[in-house]
Design a protein around this motif. Structure first.
Motif, PDB file in Angstrom:
ATOM      1  N   TRP A 232       0.830  -1.201   0.000  1.00  0.00           N
ATOM      2  CA  TRP A 232       0.000   0.000   0.000  1.00  0.00           C
ATOM      3  C   TRP A 232       0.871   1.261   0.000  1.00  0.00           C
ATOM      4  O   TRP A 232       0.471   2.287  -0.561  1.00  0.00           O
ATOM      5  CB  TRP A 232      -0.935  -0.004   1.212  1.00  0.00           C
ATOM      6  CG  TRP A 232      -2.121  -0.899   1.006  1.00  0.00           C
ATOM      7  CD1 TRP A 232      -2.136  -2.257   1.001  1.00  0.00           C
ATOM      8  CD2 TRP A 232      -3.473  -0.484   0.754  1.00  0.00           C
ATOM      9  NE1 TRP A 232      -3.410  -2.729   0.769  1.00  0.00           N
ATOM     10  CE2 TRP A 232      -4.249  -1.659   0.617  1.00  0.00           C
ATOM     11  CE3 TRP A 232      -4.097   0.746   0.650  1.00  0.00           C
ATOM     12  CZ2 TRP A 232      -5.620  -1.629   0.364  1.00  0.00           C
ATOM     13  CZ3 TRP A 232      -5.461   0.780   0.408  1.00  0.00           C
ATOM     14  CH2 TRP A 232      -6.213  -0.400   0.265  1.00  0.00           C
ATOM     15  N   GLY A 233       2.052   1.175   0.616  1.00  0.00           N
ATOM     16  CA  GLY A 233       2.977   2.298   0.567  1.00  0.00           C
ATOM     17  C   GLY A 233       3.456   2.567  -0.850  1.00  0.00           C
ATOM     18  O   GLY A 233       3.606   3.721  -1.268  1.00  0.00           O
TER      19      GLY A 233
ATOM     20  N   TYR B 132       0.710   4.332  -2.503  1.00  0.00           N
ATOM     21  CA  TYR B 132       0.574   5.693  -1.990  1.00  0.00           C
ATOM     22  C   TYR B 132       1.591   6.627  -2.633  1.00  0.00           C
ATOM     23  O   TYR B 132       1.237   7.709  -3.133  1.00  0.00           O
ATOM     24  CB  TYR B 132       0.736   5.685  -0.472  1.00  0.00           C
ATOM     25  CG  TYR B 132       0.719   7.055   0.149  1.00  0.00           C
ATOM     26  CD1 TYR B 132      -0.485   7.672   0.469  1.00  0.00           C
ATOM     27  CD2 TYR B 132       1.910   7.731   0.433  1.00  0.00           C
ATOM     28  CE1 TYR B 132      -0.501   8.939   1.047  1.00  0.00           C
ATOM     29  CE2 TYR B 132       1.897   8.992   1.008  1.00  0.00           C
ATOM     30  CZ  TYR B 132       0.691   9.595   1.312  1.00  0.00           C
ATOM     31  OH  TYR B 132       0.674  10.855   1.873  1.00  0.00           O
TER      32      TYR B 132
ATOM     33  N   GLU C 127      -4.282  10.671   2.166  1.00  0.00           N
ATOM     34  CA  GLU C 127      -3.978   9.925   3.394  1.00  0.00           C
ATOM     35  C   GLU C 127      -5.237   9.267   3.951  1.00  0.00           C
ATOM     36  O   GLU C 127      -5.212   8.098   4.357  1.00  0.00           O
ATOM     37  CB  GLU C 127      -3.369  10.851   4.441  1.00  0.00           C
ATOM     38  CG  GLU C 127      -1.969  11.347   4.120  1.00  0.00           C
ATOM     39  CD  GLU C 127      -1.955  12.458   3.071  1.00  0.00           C
ATOM     40  OE1 GLU C 127      -3.056  13.007   2.794  1.00  0.00           O
ATOM     41  OE2 GLU C 127      -0.876  12.777   2.553  1.00  0.00           O
TER      42      GLU C 127
ATOM     43  N   TYR D 136      -6.342   6.259   1.651  1.00  0.00           N
ATOM     44  CA  TYR D 136      -5.511   5.070   1.804  1.00  0.00           C
ATOM     45  C   TYR D 136      -5.690   4.436   3.186  1.00  0.00           C
ATOM     46  O   TYR D 136      -5.659   3.201   3.315  1.00  0.00           O
ATOM     47  CB  TYR D 136      -4.044   5.413   1.553  1.00  0.00           C
ATOM     48  CG  TYR D 136      -3.645   5.215   0.123  1.00  0.00           C
ATOM     49  CD1 TYR D 136      -3.083   4.011  -0.314  1.00  0.00           C
ATOM     50  CD2 TYR D 136      -3.846   6.207  -0.827  1.00  0.00           C
ATOM     51  CE1 TYR D 136      -2.721   3.815  -1.628  1.00  0.00           C
ATOM     52  CE2 TYR D 136      -3.484   6.024  -2.159  1.00  0.00           C
ATOM     53  CZ  TYR D 136      -2.923   4.827  -2.552  1.00  0.00           C
ATOM     54  OH  TYR D 136      -2.576   4.628  -3.859  1.00  0.00           O
TER      55      TYR D 136
END
Length: 334
Positions: free
Chosen positions: A29-30, A33, A62, A65
């Motif tokens: 997920w980072g 992002y 932010e 996510y």
């Protein structure tokens, strides 16, 4: 340390893979992002008014996510809990949690938040209520609960309604279908729409009914455009699920009758979601998410009961394939 499975081979400890699953998911997920994948969240023409309203409330990346990650972990935990309580897999393992997290976290089409993120959460809870109703048609509360959950999910993703007939068949398959239990599921679904109708009458706006339900019959077959990388994970996931299904039906007497019936329904669930995936091009990613629910349990069952050094190698190769494809897809879109 691991513990011994059915064939005396050691498979990895669940405690170790709790941390691995969480860290791997956060890493993926980072990547999404920092690659700015899927943001801003733009509602599509086929989205429900409720979901379109939610999209306007999510103003920053932010928040989007974080909500998406929490919903994914929440659904993964519910899948793990359902397996633990109902004994879908003979060994106590974290693999259902890990595989659902892997399937969702390594597909940038799911970042950061989809209407199905909420729909899948309701669908997992509905599955749990369905399985709990095994052989108990007199307990109508289970049928009402899953019908109500389907109704809640449809406010955000209307195509979840197509799973209602499958759940009715599931009640028949699990021998919990009766006239009263069937009506209880209908009343559970209708309760949501009765409240929605009251809201529409008060607002004098029936957009939800007039603009949303026609989407259920707007079929469009999935094409092959969009590059080869997304299809690699689709076909590899299908291969793993097929491998798991073959193992279940060829080794059926190794499990209890209840487990066999639950797993066979999950195979049917995957087939149903896959057919809908190919029928709705504009909602294909959403149906892929629903297929991940059942596929994660089926694949986890295969790796747990068949664990040896070769299956273990396939397990680590699988993780490498999904993570590598995610890197390549995000890199190509930068």
């Amino acid at each position: 340390m691991g513990k011994k499975g059915e064939y005396g081979k050691r498979f990895p400890s669940s405690k170790r893979f709790y941390g691995v699953a969480v860290l791997l998911s956060i890493l993926c997920w980072g990547i999404g992002y920092f690659g700015n994948v899927g943001f801003p969240i733009l509602p599509d023409a086929y989205d429900t008014p409720v979901w379109k309203t939610c999209c306007t409330w999510i103003a920053d990346k932010e928040t989007a996510y974080l909500i998406g990650l929490l919903l994914m972990f929440g659904a993964a935990f519910l899948i793990h809990r359902m397996d633990y309580v109902l004994g879908l897999i003979r060994e106590k393992t974290i693999f259902p949690f890990l595989f659902f997290s892997l399937f969702i976290s390594t597909n940038p089409d799911f970042f950061p938040l989809k209407s199905t993120s909420i729909g899948a959460f309701c669908l997992v809870l509905g599955l749990y209520e369905l399985f709990r109703s095994y052989h108990t048609p007199e307990l109508r509360s289970f049928a009402f609960n899953w019908g109500f959950l389907m109704g809640i999910g449809s406010l955000f993703w209307i195509h979840i309604v197509w799973f209602v007939p499958l759940f009715w068949f599931g009640m028949y398959h699990l021998r919990s279908l009766g006239v009263r239990s069937f009506l209880a599921s209908v009343f559970g679904l209708a309760a949501v729409y009765w409240c929605l109708l009251a809201w529409c009458v008060w607002q004098k706006d029936f957009t939800f009914f007039t603009a949303t339900f026609p989407l259920l019959v707007q079929f469009k077959l999935v094409g092959v455009a969009g590059g080869i990388w997304p299809w690699i994970t689709v076909f590899y996931s299908a291969f793993l699920t097929l491998l798991a299904a073959v193992n279940i039906f060829t080794q059926e007497y190794a499990d209890s009758l209840r487990t066999r019936e639950n797993l066979s329904f999950l195979v049917l669930f995957t087939i149903w979601a896959s057919l809908l995936y190919f029928l709705y091009e504009y909602a294909s990613e959403e149906f892929m998410i629903t297929a991940c629910i059942s596929a994660s349990i089926l694949v986890a069952h295969f790796f747990t009961v068949r664990w040896n050094k070769w299956v273990g190698g396939l397990f680590y190769f699988t993780i490498g394939v999904f993570v590598s494809v995610l890197f390549l897809r995000v890199w190509n879109n930068l």
